[in-house]
Design an enzyme around this catalytic site. Structure first.
Site, PDB file in Angstrom:
ATOM      1  CG  ASP A  75      -2.090  -0.999   1.004  1.00 28.29           C
ATOM      2  OD1 ASP A  75      -2.148  -1.592  -0.095  1.00 28.29           O
ATOM      3  OD2 ASP A  75      -2.882  -1.197   1.939  1.00 28.29           O
TER       4      ASP A  75
ATOM      5  CE1 TYR B 298      -2.685   1.897  -6.987  1.00 32.47           C
ATOM      6  CE2 TYR B 298      -3.434   3.416  -5.270  1.00 32.47           C
ATOM      7  CZ  TYR B 298      -3.597   2.834  -6.525  1.00 32.47           C
ATOM      8  OH  TYR B 298      -4.663   3.201  -7.308  1.00 32.47           O
ATOM      9  CG  ASP B 299      -1.053   5.043  -0.201  1.00 40.13           C
ATOM     10  OD1 ASP B 299      -1.951   4.737  -1.025  1.00 40.13           O
ATOM     11  OD2 ASP B 299      -1.093   4.743   1.007  1.00 40.13           O
TER      12      ASP B 299
ATOM     13  CB  SER C  15     -37.602  -4.073 -15.103  1.00 42.21           C
ATOM     14  OG  SER C  15     -38.839  -3.856 -15.729  1.00 42.21           O
ATOM     15  CG  LEU C  16     -34.357  -8.816 -16.178  1.00 42.85           C
ATOM     16  CD1 LEU C  16     -33.332  -9.791 -15.618  1.00 42.85           C
ATOM     17  CD2 LEU C  16     -34.345  -8.858 -17.697  1.00 42.85           C
TER      18      LEU C  16
ATOM     19  CD  GLU D 157     -25.460 -12.590 -15.910  1.00 42.56           C
ATOM     20  OE1 GLU D 157     -26.247 -11.698 -15.547  1.00 42.56           O
ATOM     21  OE2 GLU D 157     -24.957 -12.636 -17.036  1.00 42.56           O
TER      22      GLU D 157
ATOM     23  CE  LYS E 167     -33.236  -8.897 -10.285  1.00 41.57           C
ATOM     24  NZ  LYS E 167     -33.055  -7.817  -9.316  1.00 41.57           N
TER      25      LYS E 167
ATOM     26  CG  ASP F 282     -31.058  -6.498  -2.896  1.00 44.96           C
ATOM     27  OD1 ASP F 282     -31.598  -5.769  -3.758  1.00 44.96           O
ATOM     28  OD2 ASP F 282     -31.547  -6.734  -1.791  1.00 44.96           O
TER      29      ASP F 282
ATOM     30  NE  ARG G 131     -34.100  -0.437 -14.764  1.00 47.36           N
ATOM     31  CZ  ARG G 131     -35.346  -0.092 -14.546  1.00 47.36           C
ATOM     32  NH1 ARG G 131     -35.623   0.744 -13.558  1.00 47.36           N
ATOM     33  NH2 ARG G 131     -36.326  -0.558 -15.294  1.00 47.36           N
TER      34      ARG G 131
ATOM     35  CD  GLU H  54     -27.801  -4.462  -9.491  1.00 46.39           C
ATOM     36  OE1 GLU H  54     -27.970  -4.366 -10.732  1.00 46.39           O
ATOM     37  OE2 GLU H  54     -28.724  -4.405  -8.678  1.00 46.39           O
TER      38      GLU H  54
ATOM     39  CE1 TYR I 134     -27.421  -5.633 -16.136  1.00 43.83           C
ATOM     40  CE2 TYR I 134     -26.742  -5.447 -13.833  1.00 43.83           C
ATOM     41  CZ  TYR I 134     -27.506  -4.997 -14.897  1.00 43.83           C
ATOM     42  OH  TYR I 134     -28.338  -3.939 -14.741  1.00 43.83           O
TER      43      TYR I 134
ATOM     44  CE  LYS J 206     -28.806 -10.840 -18.249  1.00 43.04           C
ATOM     45  NZ  LYS J 206     -27.563 -10.114 -18.003  1.00 43.04           N
TER      46      LYS J 206
ATOM     47  CE  LYS K  64     -36.588  -9.997  -8.055  1.00 44.10           C
ATOM     48  NZ  LYS K  64     -37.424  -9.115  -7.309  1.00 44.10           N
TER      49      LYS K  64
ATOM     50  CB  CYS L 150     -42.024  -9.091  36.039  1.00 43.64           C
ATOM     51  SG  CYS L 150     -42.297 -10.607  35.093  1.00 43.64           S
TER      52      CYS L 150
ATOM     53  CB  CYS M 252     -44.333 -12.733  38.424  1.00 47.17           C
ATOM     54  SG  CYS M 252     -42.713 -11.945  38.514  1.00 47.17           S
TER      55      CYS M 252
ATOM     56  CB  CYS N 240     -38.521 -10.679  35.934  1.00 53.51           C
ATOM     57  SG  CYS N 240     -39.459 -11.416  37.282  1.00 53.51           S
TER      58      CYS N 240
ATOM     59  CB  CYS O 118     -41.091 -14.998  37.605  1.00 56.58           C
ATOM     60  SG  CYS O 118     -41.569 -14.339  36.007  1.00 56.58           S
TER      61      CYS O 118
HETATM   62 ZN   LIG Z   1     -41.522 -12.124  36.497  1.00 59.78          ZN
END
Ligand SMILES: [Zn+2]
Length: 773
Positions: free
Chosen positions: A37, A40-41, A86-87, A133, A135, A137, A156, A192, A244, A310, A334, A428, A431, A446, A452
């Site tokens: 790292d 890279y920096d 949409s599908l 594939e 899907k 979320d 979209r 996505e 995708y 697909k 789904k 409680c 009781c 309690c 109780c």
């Molecule tokens: Zn109780």
């Protein structure tokens, strides 16, 4: 103007850009970094400095743009030149079969009506090639590359018009700012944007620390982050891209003629594509793929809500065409939704076995995770506060896999004006005893103890449960009746029940009563670990109970142990290394003055021992000698010192039993109520096998690896995994040559096929019971 800049600078800037793109790709797309790292920096800062000096030389694909741009007032609109449709959704297996049948019918019809495009073999194939594939979320985006350089990205939107979020998209680390060896022209990548599960947890943890709002789910966090007007904030969010498909693409040269090759083509230009995608022949394979992914859903690193299928070949896609909503050649199968919104009607407080009060949400019934849910847990008052939920709110309910449904959060914008704050009752609800809140306000209890009835009921339920005394057939309804009729008030009463008493209960016929009595009788023979677990010592779970059993081997030693025994406090100032030295010297000494007998008060003898220690043990201090002798006043005791006992921060003697748990255990056995009940249980004949059997059963499956699949009649998958792990085995998610056996229930899918193909032994439910009994 450009001519005034030295060639060397121009070259260096170009070189730095290339280097940074290369290393970024290795790190974020291939997950195989080459450069540490800081190195890279350093390159990054060098480029930043050069660009600051020569702003004209900053290109659209400069890696320095990844830190975000100045904040905008609003997003401009972008028209999608090819709509982002949409599908169609499939929910049931039959929907998927219908989809396949419609495709085949249409393709066959095509051969007769349209001779121009027809390739009869391709069009009339009995098995269509599909690309599958998971899907994701997340949020769908469109990315336009002109001559290989990322030029514009948009959401979209409604499918026709989206918003220009180019600066935000540039901050996504695995999104290539320029494509490798891209042809001249326009390439539109569609994909996505999402946040994986682990990054989501970390992000929320950070938000919490900053006292910022936490996000309800990864999708929400991704959407919010992408649409921030200040892209420098987006740059700090753990967003990822998976492509995708392609949109409107006009380049020199030939494009692949099918979807699968298109994905590989994108990957070859450095675009991240899904690692779990597959090219499948025929709809049966699609069904298997769906089952397999659904099976793996919880173990995937990101959230998915289904699988997209697909038609692979573009010729076929074109022949099938579109309907208004979307393409005829694709469908989203789904999963049962894991989250849904509903109204929070009320919050009740449930009293557990140890008296702890748990807020439970009463909900307007909602279908989620494949079941109707009307109750969900809110865990504790801390959580209620953190989630900011009020009675009357529209809330998000989550039910994933076997996990108990929970309220994730409230939709604040929909809060009614009369929403009520949830507060902890001070008595409680069962009781009416006072509710006591722990010092750190985390637990409310309690104070009623066994007066109780809720606590009594939960204690009984726990006692009879499978992993405790395993009294089969004694369900919640029967326990309630036994309590109501005062036939039972504590576990030992169960062993005095008569056949006549049982027959008086509702729903108990001759056979049930006989089975129950047999089951109660059988439970008398148990193991110490199960017995300790059944007692319901606060915080002591199955594993700790087993540790305690194998450490003490009997109940007397355990009942007599004090906190100091569990967590030796040691002697101040003695670290791990010196503790070892001291214990070793004492243990191995052959010339240790042996004059000290138990409780010796002979000053000369004590002095002899002190000076022996002073001269023989390196670096020991006078006050440490005094303290050691105070605790270990005999020669014998001195020679048996364990280093952990004298270490200033001594470890715990029984694995998993720290100070807090030790206090709870000691407290449990200090109560005559509990010790009397143990005596009663032993008096009715409850007994356990000896220590040897107990500890040897612990790792009977050590070194074995199991995979679990399918549905089981009498046991949950989590419980199977726990039982196998408790015996030293490991449990993994996928079948390989290293798998010892596949534990296989009803309606198993691809895992079974694979295990059979690899010749891996299959264990059914009966075999499993044998394995873990
Ligand atoms: Zn109780």
């Amino acid at each position: 103007m450009v001519s005034s800049i030295p060639d060397k600078t121009v070259q260096r800037i170009e070189e730095l850009r290339k280097l940074l793109h290369y290393h970024n790709h290795r790190y974020h797309v291939l997950d195989d970094p080459e450069l540490p790292d800081p190195a890279y920096d350093a390159l990054f800062r060098e480029l930043q400095a050069l660009e600051k000096e020569h702003p004209d030389l900053q290109t659209l694909d400069s890696p320095t743009l990844r830190v975000g741009a100045p904040a905008q007032d609003k997003f401009t609109k972008v028209e999608h030149r090819m709509p982002m449709l949409s599908l169609d959704n499939a929910f049931a297996p039959q929907d998927l079969l219908d989809f396949d049948r419609r495709i085949k019918d249409r393709l066959k019809a095509h051969i007769s009506t349209d001779s121009v495009h027809s390739d009869p073999a391709l069009f009339s194939s009995a098995r269509v090639d599909y690309v599958a594939e998971p899907k994701l979320d997340g949020l769908a985006v469109s990315l336009v590359y002109l001559d290989g350089v990322f030029s514009q990205g948009s959401t979209r939107g409604d499918g026709l018009i989206g918003e220009d979020i180019t600066p935000n998209l540039r901050t996504i680390k695995n999104l290539p700012l320029s494509l490798k060896d891209a042809p001249t022209g326009r390439i539109e990548v569609r994909g996505e944007v999402f946040i994986d599960k682990r990054s989501f947890e970390a992000l929320n943890e950070e938000q919490r620390k900053k006292n910022d709002k936490v996000f309800v789910n990864p999708r929400n966090a991704a959407a919010g982050s992408l649409r921030l007007l200040d892209s420098s904030i987006t740059a700090g969010r753990p967003l990822k891209l998976i492509a995708y498909s392609i949109g409107l693409t006009e380049v020199e040269g030939e494009l692949p003629d099918n979807h699968w090759d298109t994905l590989q083509w994108l990957a070859s230009m450095g675009v991240p594509i899904g690692q779990d995608s597959a090219l499948l022949n025929g709809i049966e394979c699609c069904q298997q793929y769906y089952d397999d992914i659904l099976d793996r859903r919880q173990s995937l690193s990101f959230e998915i809500d289904g699988v997209v299928f697909k038609v692979n070949h573009f010729t076929l896609q074109n022949a099938l065409g579109f309907v208004a909503r979307g393409p005829r050649w694709a469908i989203a199968h789904k999963f049962p939704a894991e989250e849904a919104t509903t109204r929070l009607l009320a919050v009740d407080f449930q009293v557990g076995r140890t008296g702890a009060l748990t807020p439970v949400a009463r909900l307007e019934p909602v279908f989620v995770g494949g079941a109707v849910v009307s109750n969900a847990t809110l865990h504790n008052m801390d959580e209620v506060e953190r989630k900011g939920v009020k009675v009357g709110d529209t809330v998000i309910v989550r039910r994933a896999g076997d996990v108990i449904p929970e309220v994730v959060g409230a939709i604040e914008s929909e809060r009614p004006s009369n929403a009520e704050t949830i507060s902890l009752p001070d008595r409680c609800p069962v009781c009416d005893s006072a509710v006591i809140v722990s010092d750190d306000a985390a637990v409310a209890k309690c104070s009623g103890g066994l007066i109780c009835s809720a606590q009594r009921r939960e204690a009984l339920k726990h006692f009879v449960s499978r992993r405790a005394m395993n009294i089969d057939g004694l369900g919640e309804k029967l326990i309630d009746q036994l309590l109501q009729r005062k036939l039972v008030s504590r576990p030992s009463d169960l062993y005095h029940l008569t056949r006549e008493q049982l027959l008086e209960l509702d729903l108990v016929a001759d056979k049930t009563a006989d089975n129950l009595l047999a089951s109660i009788e059988n439970s008398k023979e148990t193991t110490l670990g199960k017995f300790l677990y059944a007692l319901g010592i606060p915080e002591v779970g199955e594993v700790t109970a087993r540790q305690l059993a194998s450490h003490f081997g009997g109940i007397e030693g355990l009942a007599g142990a004090n906190v100091e025994y569990f967590v030796p406090r040691g002697i101040e100032g003695i670290g791990e290394v010196r503790a070892n030295t001291i214990a070793n010297y004492l243990r191995e000494a052959t010339d240790l003055p042996s004059v000290i007998k138990r409780n010796s008060t002979d000053p000369a003898a004590i002095q002899a021992l002190k000076s022996w220690m002073q001269t023989s043990i390196p670096k020991i201090k006078q006050q440490e000698i005094d303290k050691i002798l105070e605790k270990y006043p005999t020669t014998e005791a001195l020679q048996q010192i364990q280093s952990t006992e004298i270490q200033s921060r001594g470890g715990s003697r029984v694995e998993g039993v720290g100070e807090t748990m030790a206090e709870l255990i000691v407290g449990f056995f200090a109560s005559p109520q509990n010790t009397d009940e143990i005596s009663r249980l032993q008096a009715v004949g409850v007994h356990w096998t000896d220590r040897h059997v107990e500890s040897s059963s612990d790792d009977s499956l050590s070194g074995n690896t199991y995979v679990i699949t399918g549905k089981f009649a009498d046991i949950k998958r989590d419980d199977i995994a726990a039982a196998l792990q408790a015996r030293g085995a490991s449990v993994t998610g996928s079948v390989s040559k290293k798998t010892t056996a596949l534990v296989c229930g009803e309606s198993a899918g691809s895992k079974l096929t694979k295990a059979e193909a690899l010749g891996i032994p299959i264990i059914d439910e009966a075999g499993l019971q044998e394995l873990i009994s």
